[in-house]
Structures are given as C-alpha cells and as structure tokens.
Design an enzyme around this catalytic site. Sequence first.
Site, PDB file in Angstrom:
ATOM      1  N   GLU A  91     -71.469 -18.770  32.373  1.00 41.97           N
ATOM      2  CA  GLU A  91     -72.019 -19.223  31.101  1.00 41.97           C
ATOM      3  C   GLU A  91     -72.695 -20.271  30.560  1.00 41.97           C
ATOM      4  O   GLU A  91     -72.227 -21.350  30.195  1.00 41.97           O
ATOM      5  CB  GLU A  91     -70.468 -19.330  30.232  1.00 41.97           C
ATOM      6  CG  GLU A  91     -69.721 -18.047  30.002  1.00 41.97           C
ATOM      7  CD  GLU A  91     -70.255 -17.027  29.171  1.00 41.97           C
ATOM      8  OE1 GLU A  91     -71.029 -17.129  28.562  1.00 41.97           O
ATOM      9  OE2 GLU A  91     -69.609 -15.843  29.395  1.00 41.97           O
ATOM     10  N   CYS A 150     -79.352   3.781  21.528  1.00 40.83           N
ATOM     11  CA  CYS A 150     -80.115   4.842  21.619  1.00 40.83           C
ATOM     12  C   CYS A 150     -80.078   5.111  23.413  1.00 40.83           C
ATOM     13  O   CYS A 150     -80.579   6.254  23.772  1.00 40.83           O
ATOM     14  CB  CYS A 150     -81.820   4.518  21.558  1.00 40.83           C
ATOM     15  SG  CYS A 150     -82.465   3.356  22.621  1.00 40.83           S
TER      16      CYS A 150
END
Length: 204
Positions: A91, A150
């Site tokens: 992170e 998609c």
Amino acid sequence: MTPSLQPVGVGWIEVITGCMFSGKTEELIRRIRRAQYARQRVAVFKPGIDNRYAEDSVGSHSGQRLRSFQIERAVEIPALVGDAEVVGIDEAQFLGPELVEIAERLANGGRRVIVAGLDMDYRGNPFEPLPQLLAVSEYITKNLAICMVCGNPADRSQRVVNRDARFLVGESDAYEARCRRCWDPNNFEPRQERLHLGQNLSET
Ligand code: ZN
C-alpha cells in the site's frame, strides 16, 4: 519482472503496481514467501491507515497473510528493518513522497526492496509516490485485473460510490476493476451488465 539472475552484493528496488483487484499484495506475499523459503531475513511494512484485514499482517483479497509492521510514515522503516535482507512495503500509495528516498537508501545499503501500490487513483491520476518509485526501480511489474463489466484486461479502479476522498480505505466494495472503455470517473454506477449476465447464466 523479478530478476531470474539475482544481483550479488548490491540492493535493488522492485515495484509491483496496477489497479484494484490486480493481485499486487498477492504478488508481494509470493515474493516474500520465496525469500523466506530460502531462509532470507525479511521485514514487511504497511501503512497503519490500511486496517482492512488484520492488525499486524499484510493481507490480500484472497486471504493470504504475512506478518508486518504497521507504520504511519516511511521514515519509521529504517529503524525497524534490522538485519532484513528483503524489505517488503505494501500500500505504498499511502506513504507519500518520502518513501522514494527511504527505498533508495535501503537499496543502496544492499537490500532487496519490494514495493507494492496503486499506480492511479480512481480519477486516473498517477498516485504518488508510485510514479517516482517506478522511475528509480530496477524491476517493474504492472499487474492487470479483469474488467468487471466486459471481461477485458483492466488497469483502472472504478469508484462505484460517490465520495470525495482520494482513496476509501478498507472499502473494496466501493471499487471495481475496469478497462479503459468501461471506466468513467464521473459515473459511480456499479456494473449493471454483469449482474444481468449473471442472472442469465444461473438460469441456464
Ligand atoms: Zn471493460
């Protein structure tokens, strides 16, 4: 790429980057584990802001975990690394520009430094200090996710709740991985088509 022929007697920086759900933390954990199998000494750090799983471990979405130090600022790292040969930092987008100098100093001192972090925020802007780390690192891995709309390769983090903060900590539900075509930083609607497709699949 991770080096297949590893340098001897010098340190270096590896960066693992990409969007949400691209497996950055998993890849960091994989590399650290391999070092542990080889009995190399490791130290892993993550910002205290990321408390999404356990208090003192690096955790991926897939549930893997690694013991780590929680830190507030990158300047805390040098005092905590001890004799670690391999230093992992997760992170990295929360550790600010000072992380660049710290990573350089550790690598200059002969350590292997592996940094994982988001390269872009939900608006598609480069997320410091990743651009700078990419510039000074020897090895770069950019992971792609799969577009949740998609199914194409995805490199964008789509926010699906309308809020101002640059990053919503510990709220992976607030994001979807999207491809360039399906990503829209001004539209916070979650994936409609995929839910529709899911219903069709379960009906047949
Ligand atoms: Zn897409």
